[in-house]
Design an enzyme around this catalytic site. Structure first.
Site, PDB file in Angstrom:
ATOM      1  N   SER A   1       0.835  -1.204   0.000  1.00  0.00           N
ATOM      2  CA  SER A   1       0.000   0.000   0.000  1.00  0.00           C
ATOM      3  C   SER A   1       0.870   1.253   0.000  1.00  0.00           C
ATOM      4  CB  SER A   1      -0.960  -0.051   1.188  1.00  0.00           C
ATOM      5  OG  SER A   1      -2.019   0.837   1.021  1.00  0.00           O
TER       6      SER A   1
ATOM      7  N   ASP B   1      -5.406  -3.538  -2.772  1.00  0.00           N
ATOM      8  CA  ASP B   1      -4.463  -3.282  -1.690  1.00  0.00           C
ATOM      9  C   ASP B   1      -3.942  -4.569  -1.051  1.00  0.00           C
ATOM     10  OD1 ASP B   1      -3.110  -2.382   0.520  1.00  0.00           O
ATOM     11  OD2 ASP B   1      -4.776  -1.293   1.387  1.00  0.00           O
TER      12      ASP B   1
END
Length: 257
Positions: free
Chosen positions: A45, A158
């Site tokens: 991320s 993510d």
């Protein structure tokens, strides 16, 4: 740490944590000022985005300045009615200020990016090929806030959903690992239903961090990060300063040996 000589060459594991990533930049800025060489990076991320920019040759101070700018907000485009709130603007000019390479092989520092395959819910680790930008932006696409990204025929989001601290990817290099986790243990006793959901998520994550922490020579996870909201840019200056302060103390203690 009192009797620990800080290594001159390290590898770096960067967890996800959105706006708290400024803390990671504060830590790295001190490493750079002390001539500590980063030999490889693994990130998820925001950790993947920061790691990618570092691997492109950007300094931590420069990355922080870009993230602080109003221009950086242009990366986020409102996209209601499609199953998500926003989509990441892959063509925003500010993206090129952070990552300007076309492939993993062109990077100055080896990089490992973690994402999550939407279909089979498994982690996907990228470290080669001309899919560099796509992989990084996919790792940053927090579902359902952001739209998934297609990378080599796979729909990915993510990586924090499946591996928010991909430290294992760095074991192959043989250097001391500095791990920076943006999710310290959540200690408050919940008083609401939402609070209990938050507590349960943190508890599940913490159980995964325990064995991962043991792989790090230096592990940073400051409790004060709990005071910094994940999805707000309001406190990024505070997070950056906190990261600098903590790493400066660690290096100062090592020099007293």
């Amino acid at each position: 740490m009192e009797n620990y000589q800080f290594p001159r060459e390290i590898t770096l594991c960067l967890s996800g944590g959105a706006a708290r990533g400024a803390y990671q930049l504060g830590v790295v800025s001190v490493l750079e000022e002390n001539g500590i060489k980063i030999k490889a990076i693994s990130g998820t991320s925001v950790g993947a985005l920061i790691g990618a920019s570092l691997a492109c040759g950007r300094s931590a101070a420069y990355i922080f300045k870009v993230i602080q700018s109003k221009e950086f907000r242009s990366v986020f485009q409102l996209s209601l009615g499609h199953g998500y709130l926003f989509k990441l603007n892959h063509n925003a000019k500010v993206i090129k200020k952070l990552i300007d390479k076309e492939s993993f092989e062109a990077l100055e520092i080896p990089l490992h990016v973690t994402a999550c395959d939407v279909e089979d819910e498994s982690p996907v680790y990228y470290n080669r090929g001309a899919i560099f930008k796509e992989a990084v932006l996919a790792s940053c696409s927090v579902a359902p806030l952001f739209a998934p990204v297609h990378v080599k025929g796979r729909m990915v989001v993510d990586g924090g959903l499946v591996d928010n601290f991909p430290v294992e990817q760095l074991q192959q290099y043989g250097y001391p690992i500095v791990g920076i986790n943006l999710f310290p243990k959540y200690k408050k006793i919940p008083t609401t239903i939402l609070g209990w959901f938050k507590k349960n998520i943190h508890t599940a994550w913490q159980s995964k961090y325990i064995p991962k922490k043991e792989l790090c020579s230096i592990y940073l996870c400051n409790e004060k990060l709990l005071d910094i909201k994940v999805f707000s840019f309001r406190d990024i200056d505070k997070a950056y300063a906190l990261g600098r302060e903590e790493m400066q103390k660690i290096i100062q203690r090592s020099e007293k040996r």
